[in-house]
Motif scaffolding. Structure first.
Motif, PDB file in Angstrom:
ATOM      1  N   ALA A   1       0.822  -1.208   0.000  1.00 44.77           N
ATOM      2  CA  ALA A   1       0.000   0.000   0.000  1.00 44.77           C
ATOM      3  C   ALA A   1       0.858   1.262   0.000  1.00 44.77           C
ATOM      4  CB  ALA A   1      -0.935  -0.013   1.204  1.00 44.77           C
ATOM      5  N   VAL A   2       1.895   1.273   0.835  1.00 39.52           N
ATOM      6  CA  VAL A   2       2.760   2.450   0.916  1.00 39.52           C
ATOM      7  C   VAL A   2       3.545   2.635  -0.375  1.00 39.52           C
ATOM      8  CG1 VAL A   2       4.743   3.455   2.095  1.00 39.52           C
ATOM      9  CG2 VAL A   2       2.915   2.393   3.426  1.00 39.52           C
ATOM     10  N   LEU A   3       4.120   1.564  -0.897  1.00 38.91           N
ATOM     11  CA  LEU A   3       4.894   1.671  -2.134  1.00 38.91           C
ATOM     12  C   LEU A   3       4.013   2.103  -3.298  1.00 38.91           C
ATOM     13  CD1 LEU A   3       7.327  -1.391  -1.986  1.00 38.91           C
ATOM     14  CD2 LEU A   3       7.821   1.024  -1.542  1.00 38.91           C
ATOM     15  N   GLY A   4       2.766   1.627  -3.333  1.00 35.47           N
ATOM     16  CA  GLY A   4       1.864   2.064  -4.391  1.00 35.47           C
ATOM     17  C   GLY A   4       1.626   3.564  -4.347  1.00 35.47           C
ATOM     18  N   THR A   5       1.420   4.087  -3.131  1.00 37.76           N
ATOM     19  CA  THR A   5       1.236   5.536  -2.986  1.00 37.76           C
ATOM     20  C   THR A   5       2.483   6.300  -3.408  1.00 37.76           C
ATOM     21  OG1 THR A   5      -0.332   5.220  -1.171  1.00 37.76           O
ATOM     22  CG2 THR A   5       0.745   7.363  -1.321  1.00 37.76           C
ATOM     23  N   LEU A   6       3.655   5.820  -3.002  1.00 40.84           N
ATOM     24  CA  LEU A   6       4.900   6.519  -3.313  1.00 40.84           C
ATOM     25  C   LEU A   6       5.198   6.489  -4.811  1.00 40.84           C
ATOM     26  CD1 LEU A   6       7.111   5.238  -0.357  1.00 40.84           C
ATOM     27  CD2 LEU A   6       6.199   7.540  -0.659  1.00 40.84           C
TER      28      LEU A   6
ATOM     29  N   ARG B   1      13.098  13.708  -3.734  1.00 43.96           N
ATOM     30  CA  ARG B   1      14.221  13.108  -3.017  1.00 43.96           C
ATOM     31  C   ARG B   1      13.741  12.357  -1.785  1.00 43.96           C
ATOM     32  NH1 ARG B   1      18.961  17.095  -1.362  1.00 43.96           N
ATOM     33  NH2 ARG B   1      17.245  17.960  -0.115  1.00 43.96           N
ATOM     34  N   ARG B   2      12.770  12.921  -1.061  1.00 43.85           N
ATOM     35  CA  ARG B   2      12.204  12.219   0.092  1.00 43.85           C
ATOM     36  C   ARG B   2      11.460  10.963  -0.349  1.00 43.85           C
ATOM     37  NH1 ARG B   2      10.651  17.528   1.527  1.00 43.85           N
ATOM     38  NH2 ARG B   2       8.461  17.035   1.114  1.00 43.85           N
ATOM     39  N   ILE B   3      10.756  11.051  -1.468  1.00 41.13           N
ATOM     40  CA  ILE B   3      10.034   9.883  -1.971  1.00 41.13           C
ATOM     41  C   ILE B   3      11.000   8.756  -2.305  1.00 41.13           C
ATOM     42  CG2 ILE B   3       8.701   9.018  -3.937  1.00 41.13           C
ATOM     43  CD1 ILE B   3       7.208  11.670  -3.969  1.00 41.13           C
ATOM     44  N   ARG B   4      12.117   9.067  -2.934  1.00 35.86           N
ATOM     45  CA  ARG B   4      13.076   8.009  -3.288  1.00 35.86           C
ATOM     46  C   ARG B   4      13.663   7.359  -2.034  1.00 35.86           C
ATOM     47  NH1 ARG B   4      14.038  11.525  -7.787  1.00 35.86           N
ATOM     48  NH2 ARG B   4      15.629  12.716  -6.683  1.00 35.86           N
ATOM     49  N   ARG B   5      13.890   8.144  -0.990  1.00 38.70           N
ATOM     50  CA  ARG B   5      14.382   7.550   0.258  1.00 38.70           C
ATOM     51  C   ARG B   5      13.341   6.624   0.872  1.00 38.70           C
ATOM     52  NH1 ARG B   5      16.918  13.072   2.955  1.00 38.70           N
ATOM     53  NH2 ARG B   5      18.781  13.225   1.628  1.00 38.70           N
ATOM     54  N   LEU B   6      12.077   7.034   0.840  1.00 34.36           N
ATOM     55  CA  LEU B   6      11.026   6.188   1.377  1.00 34.36           C
ATOM     56  C   LEU B   6      10.844   4.920   0.534  1.00 34.36           C
ATOM     57  CD1 LEU B   6       8.388   8.915   2.314  1.00 34.36           C
ATOM     58  CD2 LEU B   6       9.689   7.491   3.898  1.00 34.36           C
ATOM     59  N   LEU B   7      10.979   5.051  -0.772  1.00 31.05           N
ATOM     60  CA  LEU B   7      10.884   3.870  -1.635  1.00 31.05           C
ATOM     61  C   LEU B   7      11.963   2.852  -1.291  1.00 31.05           C
ATOM     62  CD1 LEU B   7      10.118   5.528  -5.097  1.00 31.05           C
ATOM     63  CD2 LEU B   7       8.625   3.954  -3.878  1.00 31.05           C
ATOM     64  N   ASP B   8      13.173   3.333  -1.062  1.00 32.21           N
ATOM     65  CA  ASP B   8      14.255   2.413  -0.679  1.00 32.21           C
ATOM     66  C   ASP B   8      13.974   1.767   0.679  1.00 32.21           C
ATOM     67  OD1 ASP B   8      15.677   2.859  -2.991  1.00 32.21           O
ATOM     68  OD2 ASP B   8      16.924   4.441  -2.139  1.00 32.21           O
ATOM     69  N   ALA B   9      13.494   2.574   1.624  1.00 29.16           N
ATOM     70  CA  ALA B   9      13.273   2.053   2.980  1.00 29.16           C
ATOM     71  C   ALA B   9      12.160   1.015   2.997  1.00 29.16           C
ATOM     72  CB  ALA B   9      12.953   3.203   3.930  1.00 29.16           C
TER      73      ALA B   9
END
Length: 221
Positions: free
Chosen positions: A31-36, A108-116
């Motif tokens: 769910a989170v990755l889909g949103t990101l 940039r914040r989105i890419r960090r969250l995608l990695d995490a």
């Protein structure tokens, strides 16, 4: 600019994670990755980037028009009209540039969250929907075309002698529009390549992390 959807928080530290089992973790992760991913490379984000780029181009068009007016101005009224046009152009360029910079920081914040979130586990069945090859290809092709057009306007048009050597205002106008297109296209290319690199590194290429839950007991480690 319209109010942005708040980004999801990063995953909690290992010591305080409270998912009851691996399936719950995978569901939240999907769910989170889909949103990101939608916030990063959806077609709507591409349209929004081009919208702000168009506003910036409109502002530069007004500034270039004012410079041409100053070149041809021989009276106070024409000069006053030129000043008004410059003010209108700056009023378009500055907000558009600010919004684009804010968007770059958000990306940039989105890419960090995608990695995490992507590094929590592997889920090939759900991850297939996150690849978004069509949207990524659209970002790539349209951004490349805009970059090419912008570079042509910046360098090939002035160097080819299409502009009169005395028409400085027109040269500034054409090169400014070309630079705007090149920057917007470059942003799109970076996002397309960043998404593709994330897919290959996190969803496809990286080995699966050690499971957070032991098989059969459903207990959190």
């Amino acid at each position: 600019m319209s109010r942005r959807t708040p980004l999801p928080p990063p995953p909690p530290p290992v010591e305080i994670r409270s998912w009851p089992d691996r399936e719950a973790l995978l569901a939240d992760r999907a769910a989170v990755l889909g949103t990101l991913v939608r916030e990063h490379v959806s077609p709507g984000r591409l349209a929004l980037l081009w919208l702000w780029g168009a506003l910036c181009a409109l502002g530069w068009l007004l500034v270039g028009t004012a410079l041409i007016t100053f070149e041809e101005s021989y009276d106070v009224i024409s000069a006053a009209v030129g000043v008004i046009i410059v003010a209108m152009g700056v009023g378009c360029v500055v907000p558009a540039a600010i919004v684009v910079v804010i968007g770059l920081r958000r990306d940039r914040r989105i890419r960090r969250l995608l990695d995490a979130w992507g590094g929590l586990d592997r889920d090939p069945a759900r991850d297939a929907a996150l690849r978004m090859p069509g949207a990524s290809l659209a970002w790539l092709l349209m951004s490349f075309a805009l970059c090419a057009a912008g570079l042509y306007a910046c360098f090939a048009v002035p160097a080819g002698g299409a502009l009169d050597g005395e028409a400085y205002g027109l040269a500034v106008l054409v090169m400014g529009l070309g630079l705007t297109g090149w920057i917007v296209g470059l942003i799109g290319l970076v996002k397309a390549f960043a998404h593709r690199r994330w897919v290959l590194r996190v969803l496809a290429g990286a080995p699966a992390p050690e499971p957070l839950f032991s098989v059969g007991d459903g207990a959190h480690r």
